[in-house]
Design an enzyme around this catalytic site. Structure first.
Site, PDB file in Angstrom:
ATOM      1  N   ASP A  93      -5.220   3.614 -10.760  1.00 16.91           N
ATOM      2  CA  ASP A  93      -4.766   3.402  -9.378  1.00 16.91           C
ATOM      3  C   ASP A  93      -4.088   4.680  -8.874  1.00 16.91           C
ATOM      4  OD1 ASP A  93      -3.340   0.570  -7.730  1.00 16.91           O
ATOM      5  OD2 ASP A  93      -3.207   2.642  -7.073  1.00 16.91           O
ATOM      6  N   ASP A 123      -8.900   3.234  -3.845  1.00 14.01           N
ATOM      7  CA  ASP A 123      -8.072   4.022  -4.764  1.00 14.01           C
ATOM      8  C   ASP A 123      -7.877   3.403  -6.138  1.00 14.01           C
ATOM      9  OD1 ASP A 123      -6.014   2.098  -4.315  1.00 14.01           O
ATOM     10  OD2 ASP A 123      -4.502   3.666  -4.583  1.00 14.01           O
ATOM     11  N   GLU A 124      -8.575   2.321  -6.445  1.00  8.51           N
ATOM     12  CA  GLU A 124      -8.378   1.749  -7.778  1.00  8.51           C
ATOM     13  C   GLU A 124      -9.661   1.162  -8.344  1.00  8.51           C
ATOM     14  OE1 GLU A 124      -6.048  -1.955  -7.956  1.00  8.51           O
ATOM     15  OE2 GLU A 124      -5.997  -1.892  -5.772  1.00  8.51           O
TER      16      GLU A 124
HETATM   17  N1  DCP Z   1      -3.378   0.125   2.093  1.00  6.22           N
HETATM   18  C1  DCP Z   1      -3.365  -0.366   3.397  1.00  6.22           C
HETATM   19  N2  DCP Z   1      -2.682  -1.522   3.694  1.00  6.22           N
HETATM   20  C2  DCP Z   1      -2.007  -2.187   2.725  1.00  6.22           C
HETATM   21  C3  DCP Z   1      -2.018  -1.724   1.397  1.00  6.22           C
HETATM   22  C4  DCP Z   1      -2.718  -0.555   1.113  1.00  6.22           C
HETATM   23  O1  DCP Z   1      -3.980   0.241   4.275  1.00  6.22           O
HETATM   24  N3  DCP Z   1      -1.345  -3.300   3.037  1.00  6.22           N
HETATM   25  C5  DCP Z   1      -4.098   1.384   1.784  1.00  6.22           C
HETATM   26  C6  DCP Z   1      -3.159   2.550   1.794  1.00  6.22           C
HETATM   27  C7  DCP Z   1      -2.945   2.890   0.362  1.00  6.22           C
HETATM   28  C8  DCP Z   1      -4.240   2.435  -0.298  1.00  6.22           C
HETATM   29  O2  DCP Z   1      -4.694   1.345   0.500  1.00  6.22           O
HETATM   30  O3  DCP Z   1      -2.687   4.261   0.175  1.00  6.22           O
HETATM   31  C9  DCP Z   1      -4.066   2.032  -1.731  1.00  6.22           C
HETATM   32  O4  DCP Z   1      -3.234   0.887  -1.846  1.00  6.22           O
HETATM   33  P1  DCP Z   1      -2.197   0.695  -3.036  1.00  6.22           P
HETATM   34  O5  DCP Z   1      -1.730  -0.696  -2.982  1.00  6.22           O
HETATM   35  O6  DCP Z   1      -2.768   1.219  -4.310  1.00  6.22           O
HETATM   36  O7  DCP Z   1      -0.969   1.600  -2.581  1.00  6.22           O
HETATM   37  P2  DCP Z   1      -0.727   3.133  -2.752  1.00  6.22           P
HETATM   38  O8  DCP Z   1      -1.827   3.814  -3.474  1.00  6.22           O
HETATM   39  O9  DCP Z   1      -0.439   3.697  -1.389  1.00  6.22           O
HETATM   40  O10 DCP Z   1       0.612   3.173  -3.568  1.00  6.22           O
HETATM   41  P3  DCP Z   1       0.844   2.940  -5.132  1.00  6.22           P
HETATM   42  O11 DCP Z   1       1.319   4.256  -5.656  1.00  6.22           O
HETATM   43  O12 DCP Z   1       1.889   1.890  -5.203  1.00  6.22           O
HETATM   44  O13 DCP Z   1      -0.472   2.530  -5.717  1.00  6.22           O
HETATM   45 MG    MG Z   2      -2.577   3.087  -5.283  1.00  6.65          MG
END
Ligand code: DCP
Ligand code: MG
Length: 358
Positions: A8, A102-103
């Site tokens: 992730d 991203d995952e």
């Molecule tokens: N995303 C979004 N709306 C949300 C959750 C996520 O648009 N409610 C998008 C933005 C994030 C991406 O999806 O960058 C990936 O989601 P993640 O939950 O993996 O969150 P992040 O990668 O941003 O943070 P983390 O480091 O906690 O994985």
């Molecule tokens: Mg993420």
């Protein structure tokens, strides 16, 4: 026993924006629009210190962190990076299941590198991602998807965590019920109402009781509480064609009515093309006559067809070349295939092997 990795990316959209604009580095940023009705897609780690979170209204976020910088999303860039990391995963195993941009889950029980250590593979993948994208990812390693996904959250950002077989029981018992797969807000409340707050609480309930409370999901919760998750890593199927067909209640022989039917099918196919981001060069019309004889007509164009206005006139032309006076029609189908980019001469041919079941 399987070896599953969950990867992730860290603060994905925000990290990409910071990577590409040095002025944003080290600062609290939110990807999203600052307007009254805007929401935060994700926040940089600097902004998370102030309590800014994904899905938070932008105004709330600004209140929590007055110096927050809003950056508009660039989805094309995120898609492109997503493809880059996917290609890295695929070097290790074909069993890659992306969950979002991203995952992804990887099953590396058997892998292309003949590397018996899933932990070493995960570390290598993290390094490769960093080298190729300048971005960090976190990794979780365990024996199934449920545990691997929770593991990847443990050492964020840029960390790795493995839940080894001997540690599973203790680890699962310590989890909050919200961390279990399939437990959203509603289920969490119901769990709480029934005195279940942790993995340990969950494990004490019988399978019968959990099924009574949660139906079929109760069975899964019973297994998850024991660290068991049989779901397989499902690799993305690559789409080869998109098609749609309809069988009439009564056979039709009227050219205009048949063309109208084809129009509706083509529209449905086009909306699926957009959804799947699949654009092909070959248009196929399929006709099954009342006597079950099937004919197909295909036309391959030099360029991929990306809008409805482009392909509908071609399909209508193709209809003109089909004889409907001989016998009525019981089924009509429409499909798009051939997503490769080779420039070929435009031709029309009988195409019998297009898969209409997709
Ligand atoms: N995303 C979004 N709306 C949300 C959750 C996520 O648009 N409610 C998008 C933005 C994030 C991406 O999806 O960058 C990936 O989601 P993640 O939950 O993996 O969150 P992040 O990668 O941003 O943070 P983390 O480091 O906690 O994985
Ligand atoms: Mg993420």
């Amino acid at each position: 026993m399987r070896k599953i990795i969950h990867i992730d990316m860290d603060a994905f959209y925000a990290s990409v924006e910071q990577r590409d604009n040095p002025q944003l580095q080290g600062k609290p940023i939110a990807v999203g629009y600052s307007e009254a009705r805007g929401v935060v897609a994700t926040a940089s780690y600097e902004a998370r210190k102030y309590g800014v979170r994904s899905a938070m209204p932008s105004l709330t976020a600004k209140n929590k962190c007055p110096e927050l910088i809003f950056v508009p999303p660039r989805f094309d860039v995120y898609h492109q990076i997503s493809e880059q990391i996917r290609n890295i995963f695929l070097e290790y195993t074909p069993l890659v299941e992306p969950l979002s941009l991203d995952e992804a889950f990887l099953d590396v029980t058997i892998n292309n590198k003949n590397n018996p250590s899933a932990i070493l593979i995960a570390k290598e993948i993290q390094k490769r991602i960093f080298k190729e994208t300048d971005l960090t990812a976190s990794a979780g390693v365990s024996i199934n998807k449920f545990l691997a996904k929770i593991a990847s959250e443990q050492k964020k950002p840029n960390g790795i965590f493995a839940i080894l077989p001997d540690d599973i029981d203790k680890f699962v018992e310590s989890l909050k019920i919200e961390q279990f797969f399939g437990v959203g807000k509603v289920t969490a409340r119901k769990m709480h109402d029934n005195g279940i707050f942790t993995g340990q609480d969950l494990k004490q309930r019988s399978e019968r009781e959990l099924i009574q409370l949660f139906g079929k999901a109760g069975h899964d919760f019973y297994l998850y509480a024991r660290g068991i998750d049989k779901r397989e890593v499902q690799p993305e199927r690559t789409i080869k064609s998109i098609s749609n067909e309809t069988t009439f209640l009564q056979d039709k022989d009227n050219r205009i009515l048949l063309t109208v039917e084809l129009y509706h099918l083509a529209q449905e196919v086009f909306s699926r093309m957009k959804k799947e981001d699949f654009y092909g060069r070959t248009i196929t019309v399929k006709i099954k006559y009342a006597d079950f004889k099937i004919i197909t007509r295909s036309r391959t164009l030099t360029k991929k067809i990306t809008n409805f206005e482009q392909f509908w006139p071609i399909a209508r032309e193709m209809m003109k070349g089909i004889d409907f006076s001989v016998k009525p029609v019981r089924l009509i189908g429409f499909g798009i295939s051939n997503a490769n980019n080779d420039d070929e001469e435009q031709y029309t041919q009988l195409n019998l092997d297009l898969d209409f079941s997709l």
